[in-house]
Design a protein around this motif. Structure first.
Motif, PDB file in Angstrom:
ATOM      1  N   LEU A 137       0.870  -1.178   0.000  1.00 61.06           N
ATOM      2  CA  LEU A 137       0.000   0.000   0.000  1.00 61.06           C
ATOM      3  C   LEU A 137       0.907   1.229   0.000  1.00 61.06           C
ATOM      4  O   LEU A 137       1.275   1.755   1.045  1.00 61.06           O
ATOM      5  CB  LEU A 137      -0.918  -0.012   1.228  1.00 61.06           C
ATOM      6  N   ASN A 138       1.258   1.666  -1.180  1.00 65.19           N
ATOM      7  CA  ASN A 138       2.229   2.748  -1.322  1.00 65.19           C
ATOM      8  C   ASN A 138       1.535   4.109  -1.226  1.00 65.19           C
ATOM      9  O   ASN A 138       0.463   4.323  -1.788  1.00 65.19           O
ATOM     10  CB  ASN A 138       2.939   2.625  -2.672  1.00 65.19           C
ATOM     11  N   ILE A 139       2.162   5.053  -0.519  1.00 61.92           N
ATOM     12  CA  ILE A 139       1.619   6.406  -0.414  1.00 61.92           C
ATOM     13  C   ILE A 139       2.310   7.298  -1.438  1.00 61.92           C
ATOM     14  O   ILE A 139       3.538   7.250  -1.595  1.00 61.92           O
ATOM     15  CB  ILE A 139       1.784   6.983   1.017  1.00 61.92           C
ATOM     16  N   ILE A 140       1.538   8.104  -2.148  1.00 66.17           N
ATOM     17  CA  ILE A 140       2.088   9.005  -3.153  1.00 66.17           C
ATOM     18  C   ILE A 140       2.471  10.317  -2.479  1.00 66.17           C
ATOM     19  O   ILE A 140       1.617  11.040  -1.968  1.00 66.17           O
ATOM     20  CB  ILE A 140       1.053   9.267  -4.268  1.00 66.17           C
ATOM     21  N   LEU A 141       3.772  10.611  -2.447  1.00 65.59           N
ATOM     22  CA  LEU A 141       4.293  11.832  -1.836  1.00 65.59           C
ATOM     23  C   LEU A 141       5.153  12.580  -2.849  1.00 65.59           C
ATOM     24  O   LEU A 141       5.721  11.963  -3.759  1.00 65.59           O
ATOM     25  CB  LEU A 141       5.134  11.497  -0.592  1.00 65.59           C
ATOM     26  N   PRO A 142       5.287  13.901  -2.695  1.00 73.14           N
ATOM     27  CA  PRO A 142       6.086  14.669  -3.655  1.00 73.14           C
ATOM     28  C   PRO A 142       7.572  14.351  -3.598  1.00 73.14           C
ATOM     29  O   PRO A 142       8.278  14.543  -4.589  1.00 73.14           O
ATOM     30  CB  PRO A 142       5.814  16.123  -3.264  1.00 73.14           C
ATOM     31  N   PHE A 143       8.060  13.858  -2.449  1.00 70.68           N
ATOM     32  CA  PHE A 143       9.500  13.619  -2.304  1.00 70.68           C
ATOM     33  C   PHE A 143       9.848  12.157  -2.110  1.00 70.68           C
ATOM     34  O   PHE A 143      10.989  11.758  -2.258  1.00 70.68           O
ATOM     35  CB  PHE A 143      10.040  14.428  -1.119  1.00 70.68           C
ATOM     36  N   GLU A 144       8.913  11.355  -1.710  1.00 68.93           N
ATOM     37  CA  GLU A 144       9.069   9.929  -1.526  1.00 68.93           C
ATOM     38  C   GLU A 144       7.671   9.365  -1.499  1.00 68.93           C
ATOM     39  O   GLU A 144       6.706  10.103  -1.242  1.00 68.93           O
ATOM     40  CB  GLU A 144       9.836   9.595  -0.235  1.00 68.93           C
ATOM     41  N   GLN A 145       7.406   8.170  -1.816  1.00 66.80           N
ATOM     42  CA  GLN A 145       8.374   7.126  -1.954  1.00 66.80           C
ATOM     43  C   GLN A 145       7.952   6.278  -3.123  1.00 66.80           C
ATOM     44  O   GLN A 145       6.766   6.159  -3.421  1.00 66.80           O
ATOM     45  CB  GLN A 145       8.446   6.256  -0.668  1.00 66.80           C
ATOM     46  N   SER A 146       8.884   5.745  -3.842  1.00 62.11           N
ATOM     47  CA  SER A 146       8.555   4.781  -4.874  1.00 62.11           C
ATOM     48  C   SER A 146       8.513   3.398  -4.234  1.00 62.11           C
ATOM     49  O   SER A 146       9.126   3.162  -3.194  1.00 62.11           O
ATOM     50  CB  SER A 146       9.604   4.819  -5.985  1.00 62.11           C
ATOM     51  N   ALA A 147       7.775   2.516  -4.847  1.00 58.34           N
ATOM     52  CA  ALA A 147       7.657   1.171  -4.291  1.00 58.34           C
ATOM     53  C   ALA A 147       8.995   0.450  -4.338  1.00 58.34           C
ATOM     54  O   ALA A 147       9.802   0.657  -5.262  1.00 58.34           O
ATOM     55  CB  ALA A 147       6.601   0.386  -5.058  1.00 58.34           C
ATOM     56  N   ASN A 148       9.253  -0.378  -3.359  1.00 58.97           N
ATOM     57  CA  ASN A 148      10.505  -1.124  -3.338  1.00 58.97           C
ATOM     58  C   ASN A 148      10.536  -2.142  -4.487  1.00 58.97           C
ATOM     59  O   ASN A 148       9.513  -2.478  -5.081  1.00 58.97           O
ATOM     60  CB  ASN A 148      10.725  -1.788  -1.975  1.00 58.97           C
ATOM     61  N   TYR A 149      11.716  -2.655  -4.759  1.00 57.81           N
ATOM     62  CA  TYR A 149      11.913  -3.497  -5.938  1.00 57.81           C
ATOM     63  C   TYR A 149      11.178  -4.829  -5.850  1.00 57.81           C
ATOM     64  O   TYR A 149      10.891  -5.460  -6.883  1.00 57.81           O
ATOM     65  CB  TYR A 149      13.405  -3.732  -6.177  1.00 57.81           C
ATOM     66  N   VAL A 150      10.824  -5.267  -4.634  1.00 53.57           N
ATOM     67  CA  VAL A 150      10.136  -6.546  -4.491  1.00 53.57           C
ATOM     68  C   VAL A 150       8.703  -6.446  -5.000  1.00 53.57           C
ATOM     69  O   VAL A 150       8.219  -7.325  -5.729  1.00 53.57           O
ATOM     70  CB  VAL A 150      10.140  -7.019  -3.017  1.00 53.57           C
ATOM     71  N   ILE A 151       8.001  -5.378  -4.640  1.00 47.92           N
ATOM     72  CA  ILE A 151       6.569  -5.252  -4.929  1.00 47.92           C
ATOM     73  C   ILE A 151       6.286  -4.346  -6.122  1.00 47.92           C
ATOM     74  O   ILE A 151       5.150  -4.297  -6.614  1.00 47.92           O
ATOM     75  CB  ILE A 151       5.818  -4.751  -3.668  1.00 47.92           C
ATOM     76  N   SER A 152       7.284  -3.633  -6.603  1.00 49.28           N
ATOM     77  CA  SER A 152       7.076  -2.683  -7.699  1.00 49.28           C
ATOM     78  C   SER A 152       6.434  -3.359  -8.908  1.00 49.28           C
ATOM     79  O   SER A 152       6.852  -4.436  -9.334  1.00 49.28           O
ATOM     80  CB  SER A 152       8.417  -2.059  -8.102  1.00 49.28           C
ATOM     81  N   LYS A 153       5.369  -2.733  -9.437  1.00 44.81           N
ATOM     82  CA  LYS A 153       4.633  -3.192 -10.622  1.00 44.81           C
ATOM     83  C   LYS A 153       3.927  -4.530 -10.412  1.00 44.81           C
ATOM     84  O   LYS A 153       3.450  -5.140 -11.374  1.00 44.81           O
ATOM     85  CB  LYS A 153       5.574  -3.278 -11.833  1.00 44.81           C
ATOM     86  N   ASP A 154       3.809  -4.967  -9.168  1.00 43.62           N
ATOM     87  CA  ASP A 154       3.080  -6.198  -8.879  1.00 43.62           C
ATOM     88  C   ASP A 154       1.587  -5.904  -8.839  1.00 43.62           C
ATOM     89  O   ASP A 154       1.167  -4.805  -8.462  1.00 43.62           O
ATOM     90  CB  ASP A 154       3.541  -6.770  -7.526  1.00 43.62           C
ATOM     91  N   GLU A 155       0.767  -6.852  -9.213  1.00 46.48           N
ATOM     92  CA  GLU A 155      -0.683  -6.656  -9.204  1.00 46.48           C
ATOM     93  C   GLU A 155      -1.242  -6.519  -7.794  1.00 46.48           C
ATOM     94  O   GLU A 155      -2.375  -6.064  -7.610  1.00 46.48           O
ATOM     95  CB  GLU A 155      -1.379  -7.817  -9.913  1.00 46.48           C
ATOM     96  N   LYS A 156      -0.454  -6.867  -6.789  1.00 45.40           N
ATOM     97  CA  LYS A 156      -0.882  -6.748  -5.398  1.00 45.40           C
ATOM     98  C   LYS A 156      -0.408  -5.444  -4.756  1.00 45.40           C
ATOM     99  O   LYS A 156      -0.431  -5.309  -3.539  1.00 45.40           O
ATOM    100  CB  LYS A 156      -0.389  -7.949  -4.571  1.00 45.40           C
ATOM    101  N   LEU A 157       0.032  -4.500  -5.577  1.00 44.98           N
ATOM    102  CA  LEU A 157       0.456  -3.178  -5.114  1.00 44.98           C
ATOM    103  C   LEU A 157      -0.640  -2.155  -5.400  1.00 44.98           C
ATOM    104  O   LEU A 157      -1.172  -2.100  -6.519  1.00 44.98           O
ATOM    105  CB  LEU A 157       1.746  -2.754  -5.808  1.00 44.98           C
ATOM    106  N   VAL A 158      -0.969  -1.341  -4.390  1.00 42.28           N
ATOM    107  CA  VAL A 158      -1.941  -0.269  -4.540  1.00 42.28           C
ATOM    108  C   VAL A 158      -1.248   1.050  -4.223  1.00 42.28           C
ATOM    109  O   VAL A 158      -0.563   1.163  -3.199  1.00 42.28           O
ATOM    110  CB  VAL A 158      -3.149  -0.461  -3.593  1.00 42.28           C
ATOM    111  N   ASN A 159      -1.408   2.043  -5.080  1.00 42.41           N
ATOM    112  CA  ASN A 159      -0.869   3.381  -4.841  1.00 42.41           C
ATOM    113  C   ASN A 159      -1.993   4.299  -4.384  1.00 42.41           C
ATOM    114  O   ASN A 159      -3.036   4.379  -5.034  1.00 42.41           O
ATOM    115  CB  ASN A 159      -0.231   3.933  -6.116  1.00 42.41           C
TER     116      ASN A 159
END
Length: 349
Positions: A137-159
């Motif tokens: 469950l990634n939070i969209i912030l102006p300075f951080e954070q991008s999803a870590n490499y494990v979960i990035s672009k995974d279908e189980k990731l929500v921004n």
């Protein structure tokens, strides 16, 4: 006596899955009416001449929740643990290694590991769990954070844009919470989770605070809680039972898994609380329960029963024995102690 079940769930592709969820499948009859209520509420915004800013907030929050719930829905019957902790923790820090091991052990037991999808502790827990058993469950912030490499672009990731929608998912969709050392966000999540459980706004679940080996972060936090909250009578002694502090990963894992050793889930039906169990207590144990926990029984006794007719939508839980009683809906720390008493008395946890 009901057959005891294994509380360690298998991965989703296993034939040994257990029915685990406390959430309920949607009711097709009631669903249409609820959708109409949402539409009616939207129409009222127009009638109220709501500002554009207010409408943007509500619209975005509703869209975020709809999508997040859609992502989590297929996993409702699988146990999940949320892991909180600092995004600034480096891989060579002992807390990072502890989070990695905790994620690995939970995944081995069939639990999905949910984090804020960032770096530090969040990354560590996902590294340990692996991509298949990770959710983010990634939070969209102006300075951080991008999803870590494990979960990035995974279908189980929500921004998500809003912290409040993200925090709702962190607590609603999981069956345990693990806290590693962190900053304001970590403390915020811990206090909110404790508040929700203490007030009954969220069903009981294990909350474990994990320090690095020999660390004092959570011990110092507990000193503050005791001195400024407990000693000032701002919380009850039993409220300390709502969480556990440890610097041992294995102890933390067993705190999570052991909670569901005999206890499965809870539900209110009208004015009674039903505790679903994997093992039915005998008459002698039932007498002990009534003697030990009579202070939280508003009237009558704690009784052994079967599924109530209003639990029909919980078909996957229908064969579990139940304890039912008129809970005073106030002393949730004592209710947690009751669950621990049941697990210790009826299971090999």
């Amino acid at each position: 006596m009901a057959k005891e079940r294994n509380y360690r769930t298998a991965p989703p592709d296993s034939s040994e899955e257990r029915p685990l969820t406390t959430e309920h499948d949607p009711d097709s009859v009631g669903t249409a009416r609820l959708v109409e209520e949402i539409k009616e509420t939207a129409d009222k915004f127009a009638r109220d001449h709501a500002s554009r800013g207010d409408l943007k907030l509500v619209s975005r929050a509703l869209r975020e929740l709809r999508y997040a719930l859609k992502v989590f829905k297929p996993f409702r019957r699988h146990r999940k643990v949320t892991v909180f902790g600092s995004a600034r923790t480096k891989p060579d820090h002992p807390a990072y290694q502890s989070a990695l091991e905790f994620g690995r052990r939970c995944a081995q037991a069939g639990w999905y590991v949910v984090t804020g999808a960032g770096g530090g502790i969040m990354e560590a827990a996902h590294v340990g769990a692996g991509r298949k058993m990770s959710m983010g469950l990634n939070i969209i912030l102006p300075f951080e954070q991008s999803a870590n490499y494990v979960i990035s672009k995974d279908e189980k990731l929500v921004n998500l844009k809003y912290f409040f929608t993200r925090k709702l998912m962190f607590v609603k969709e999981v069956h345990a919470v693990a806290q590693f050392p962190g900053g304001f966000g970590t403390q915020d999540e811990l206090f909110e989770t404790l508040t929700l459980v203490q007030t009954g706004k969220r069903d009981l679940m294990p909350i474990v605070c994990i320090d690095a080996p020999g660390g004092t972060y959570w011990k110092n936090w507990l000193d503050f809680i005791i001195k400024n909250l407990l000693d000032q009578k701002l919380i009850s002694p039993a409220d300390l039972s709502l969480f556990k502090i440890t610097d041992d990963v294995e102890e933390a894992v067993q705190e999570v898994l052991g909670f569901y050793c005999v206890y499965n889930s809870m539900r209110y039906v009208r004015d009674k609380l039903y505790l679903r169990l994997h093992v039915a207590p005998d008459a002698a144990f039932l007498d002990r329960l009534n003697d030990e926990f009579k202070d939280i029984v508003a009237s009558g006794r704690i009784e052994l029963t079967e599924a109530h007719e209003l639990e029909v939508e919980d078909e996957h839980l229908s064969d579990l024995p139940r304890l039912t009683f008129h809970f005073n809906r106030r002393d949730f720390g004592r209710l947690r102690q009751m669950v621990d008493f049941i697990n210790e008395g009826l299971g090999n946890c």
